[in-house]
Scaffold this motif. Structure first.
Motif, mmCIF file in Angstrom:
data_model
loop_
_atom_site.group_PDB
_atom_site.id
_atom_site.type_symbol
_atom_site.label_atom_id
_atom_site.label_comp_id
_atom_site.label_asym_id
_atom_site.label_seq_id
_atom_site.Cartn_x
_atom_site.Cartn_y
_atom_site.Cartn_z
ATOM 1 N N VAL A 22 0.861 -1.180 0.000
ATOM 2 C CA VAL A 22 0.000 0.000 0.000
ATOM 3 C C VAL A 22 0.899 1.232 0.000
ATOM 4 C CG1 VAL A 22 -1.794 -1.233 1.294
ATOM 5 C CG2 VAL A 22 -0.218 0.269 2.517
ATOM 6 N N TYR A 24 1.215 4.696 1.951
ATOM 7 C CA TYR A 24 0.752 5.393 3.148
ATOM 8 C C TYR A 24 1.402 6.774 3.176
ATOM 9 C CZ TYR A 24 -0.922 5.970 7.908
ATOM 10 O OH TYR A 24 -1.596 6.410 9.023
ATOM 11 N N THR A 30 3.996 -2.357 3.678
ATOM 12 C CA THR A 30 3.147 -3.546 3.654
ATOM 13 C C THR A 30 2.096 -3.410 4.742
ATOM 14 O OG1 THR A 30 4.947 -4.923 2.848
ATOM 15 C CG2 THR A 30 3.120 -6.061 3.902
ATOM 16 N N VAL A 33 -5.009 -5.743 4.995
ATOM 17 C CA VAL A 33 -6.238 -4.992 4.745
ATOM 18 C C VAL A 33 -7.424 -5.935 4.832
ATOM 19 C CG1 VAL A 33 -7.491 -3.550 3.091
ATOM 20 C CG2 VAL A 33 -4.979 -3.454 3.188
ATOM 21 N N LEU A 56 -7.134 -1.662 8.657
ATOM 22 C CA LEU A 56 -5.754 -1.809 8.189
ATOM 23 C C LEU A 56 -4.847 -2.090 9.377
ATOM 24 C CD1 LEU A 56 -5.650 1.493 6.098
ATOM 25 C CD2 LEU A 56 -6.231 -0.757 5.235
ATOM 26 N N VAL A 74 -4.762 1.710 -1.650
ATOM 27 C CA VAL A 74 -4.731 0.253 -1.741
ATOM 28 C C VAL A 74 -5.308 -0.134 -3.093
ATOM 29 C CG1 VAL A 74 -5.485 -1.919 -0.707
ATOM 30 C CG2 VAL A 74 -5.154 0.104 0.748
ATOM 31 N N ASP A 75 -4.538 -0.811 -3.917
ATOM 32 C CA ASP A 75 -4.997 -1.234 -5.245
ATOM 33 C C ASP A 75 -5.646 -0.093 -6.024
ATOM 34 O OD1 ASP A 75 -4.111 -3.856 -4.984
ATOM 35 O OD2 ASP A 75 -5.979 -4.507 -4.030
#
Length: 103
Positions: A22, A24, A30, A33, A56, A74-75
């Motif tokens: 992810v 941040y 890492t 989630v 998270l 995230v994604d």
């Protein structure tokens, strides 16, 4: 092995087995989630509207002081930290919202 050592080992295993990459606040880390309700009432700053929910887990060694409104991607989806639910054995559990709508 002490209890603290065992907890640290368990958290490392959790991130190894279930962690995803992810971003941040612009930093790649890492996180684990867990997606929650996709259309819960309320959003980051008020009880109006709707938003998706996620939990998270992040390492304190990656983010030492998370705060509400930190940005997590995230994604390709943007999430906002709503609150720090827990800190235990060097791991933060954060509640986040995303995909917010005014209605």
């Amino acid at each position: 092995m002490s209890l603290s050592d065992l907890q640290e080992f368990d958290s490392e295993l959790m991130f190894t087995d279930f962690g995803v990459s992810v971003t941040y606040n612009g930093k790649s880390i890492t996180a684990v989630v867990e997606y929650g309700d996709n259309r819960a009432a309320g959003n980051t700053v008020s009880s109006d509207g709707q938003a998706a929910r996620a939990t998270l887990w992040i390492k304190a060694s990656d983010v030492s002081e998370p705060v509400p409104l930190d940005k997590v991607v995230v994604d390709g989806e943007t999430w906002w930290v709503v609150r720090i639910a827990e800190r235990h054995s060097g791991v933060f559990c954060l509640e986040a919202t995303g995909n917010e709508a005014a209605l």
